[in-house]
Design a protein around this motif. Sequence first.
Motif, short mmCIF file in Angstrom:
data_model
loop_
_atom_site.label_atom_id
_atom_site.label_comp_id
_atom_site.label_asym_id
_atom_site.label_seq_id
_atom_site.Cartn_x
_atom_site.Cartn_y
_atom_site.Cartn_z
N ALA A 74 -3.86 -10.51 4.62
CA ALA A 74 -5.02 -9.69 4.98
C ALA A 74 -4.79 -8.98 6.31
O ALA A 74 -5.11 -7.79 6.47
CB ALA A 74 -6.27 -10.56 5.05
N THR A 76 -1.89 -8.24 7.62
CA THR A 76 -0.84 -7.24 7.41
C THR A 76 -1.42 -5.96 6.82
O THR A 76 -1.12 -4.85 7.27
CB THR A 76 0.25 -7.80 6.49
OG1 THR A 76 0.83 -8.96 7.08
CG2 THR A 76 1.33 -6.77 6.24
N ALA A 77 -2.26 -6.12 5.80
CA ALA A 77 -2.90 -4.94 5.20
C ALA A 77 -3.77 -4.21 6.22
O ALA A 77 -3.75 -2.98 6.30
CB ALA A 77 -3.73 -5.37 3.99
N GLY A 78 -4.53 -4.98 7.00
CA GLY A 78 -5.38 -4.35 8.01
C GLY A 78 -4.58 -3.64 9.07
O GLY A 78 -4.96 -2.54 9.53
N GLY A 81 -3.31 -0.45 7.76
CA GLY A 81 -4.42 0.49 7.64
C GLY A 81 -4.74 1.19 8.95
O GLY A 81 -5.25 2.32 8.95
N ALA A 162 0.49 -1.77 2.15
CA ALA A 162 -0.81 -2.27 2.59
C ALA A 162 -1.66 -2.69 1.40
O ALA A 162 -2.29 -3.76 1.40
CB ALA A 162 -1.53 -1.20 3.42
N VAL A 163 -1.67 -1.86 0.36
CA VAL A 163 -2.43 -2.19 -0.86
C VAL A 163 -1.84 -3.42 -1.54
O VAL A 163 -2.57 -4.30 -2.02
CB VAL A 163 -2.45 -0.98 -1.81
CG1 VAL A 163 -3.01 -1.37 -3.17
CG2 VAL A 163 -3.27 0.15 -1.20
N ALA A 165 -0.23 -5.92 -0.13
CA ALA A 165 -0.60 -7.10 0.64
C ALA A 165 -2.05 -7.48 0.39
O ALA A 165 -2.38 -8.66 0.20
CB ALA A 165 -0.36 -6.85 2.13
N ALA A 166 -2.95 -6.48 0.38
CA ALA A 166 -4.36 -6.76 0.15
C ALA A 166 -4.59 -7.32 -1.26
O ALA A 166 -5.38 -8.25 -1.46
CB ALA A 166 -5.19 -5.49 0.36
N VAL A 169 -3.95 -11.11 -1.70
CA VAL A 169 -4.85 -12.09 -1.08
C VAL A 169 -5.66 -12.87 -2.12
O VAL A 169 -5.67 -14.12 -2.09
CB VAL A 169 -5.77 -11.41 -0.05
CG1 VAL A 169 -6.82 -12.40 0.47
CG2 VAL A 169 -4.96 -10.87 1.12
#
Length: 387
Positions: A74, A76-78, A81, A162-163, A165-166, A169
Motif C-alpha cells: 500500500a 509503495t502504491a501511494g 502515486g 503502482a496499480v 502493488a495496490a 493488497v
Amino acid sequence: MILSVSMAAQVASVTAMYGVPFVLPQLRDAYGMTTAQAGMLAGLPAFGLLLTLLLWGVVIDRFGERATMAISLALTAGALGLLATVRGPLGVGGVLLLAGAAGGPVNAASGRLILSWFAARERGLAMGIRQSALPLGMGLAALVLPAAAERWGFLGAMMLPAVAAAASVPLVLLLSAPPAPAAGADGRPTGDAAPARRGSPYRGWALWRVHGVSMLLGVPQIALLTYALVYLVEEHGWGAPAAGAVVAAAQLPGALGRLLLGVLSDRTGDRMRPVRALSAVSCAALLLLFAAPAALPWTAVPLLLGCLVLSMCHNGLTFTAVAEIAGTSWAGRALAVQNWLQAVSTTLTPVLMAVVITGAGLPAVFAVSALFAAAAVAAAPVTSARS
C-alpha cells in the motif's frame, strides 16, 4: 495459493522497485536531465531499500507477514502515486527514494510465509519457485514498461507498478493468513508451524556463514549480468542484439536450476552442501572462461552461458537455509539481513570490477569472480533441514 500470493506480491514489488531503468529515456526527457542524472535517480529505490530493510525485518517478526506485506504494498502504491504531484528532479528523486524504502519487506516477508506453510521436505522447491519472482518481475517490467512509456510517458508508465502493488493488497490480506499450528498431546503447538521462541540465531556462526556465502556468490552473479554483453561485443566482435540474446538465453535454465537444486535439497535434507558443490563448479567454469577463449574463441559463448546459469542457481537454497536456521521467530529479521547484505554486494560489485577492468582488462573480471566463488566453497556450512 500461498505460493501464488507470495509470487504475485513479489512481482508487484519488483516492478515498482526496479522498473525505473526501463523508462530511463522518458524520465530524462520529462525533467530535462542528462542520462547520467536520470541514472542516478533510477538507483534511488535501491538506496531507499538499504536504509529501511533491517527495520522492516523487526516489523515482520513483530506483526507478521500478512500485515507487513499489505502495508508495504500500500505504501509503495501511494509513494508512486505521489509522482503526479511533484515537480522537478528533486521531487521525483524523493518519491523514488520513498518507494524503495516502502517496498523492502515483501521479499523477506514472503520468504517467512514459505517457512511457515511448507514442510522441510518441500520447502526448498517452494522457496526456489518463490525466488523466481525476481527474474519474472524484471522480465515483466522490461516487456511492459518501455512500451507504456512510449505511449503515456514516464508518469503513465510508473502508474502500472503502482496499480499492481495496490491490487496485490487485498490478495495478501485475504489469502496469506499464517497456518494454524498443530496441537500436540499437551495442547501446545508442534511441528513446522509452531512458533520457535529461542535466543538469537546470530550467537552461532552458521547463519553468518550463509550470509557470507550469499554475498560472495553475488559477486560473480552481478559481474556476469553486468559485463557479459559487453564482453561479447568488445572481446569477440558480436553485435549488441545478438549478445543480449545470449544473456537472455541463460535466464530460463538459470531459473530451472534453482528449482532442481531445491528438489535435491528437499530429498537430502541438506541446503548448503549443493551450494558448496555449485560454488566449486562455478569457480572452475569462471577460470576456464578467463583462460580458454584466448586460445579457442569458439569456447566463449558456451562457457559464458554455463557461468551465467551457474551463477543464478544458489539464491533459493541460501534463502531457505537462512529461514530454517533462524526459525519462525527470527526469520523476518534474518531474511531482511540476507536481502540487505545481498544489496550491498550488488552495489559494490560493479565498482570493484570497474577497477579490475581498468587495471587488467575485461576478461580479468571472470578470474576475480572465480576467487569469490572459491571463497564461498570454504565459507559454506553444512546445514540439515531435518536435524
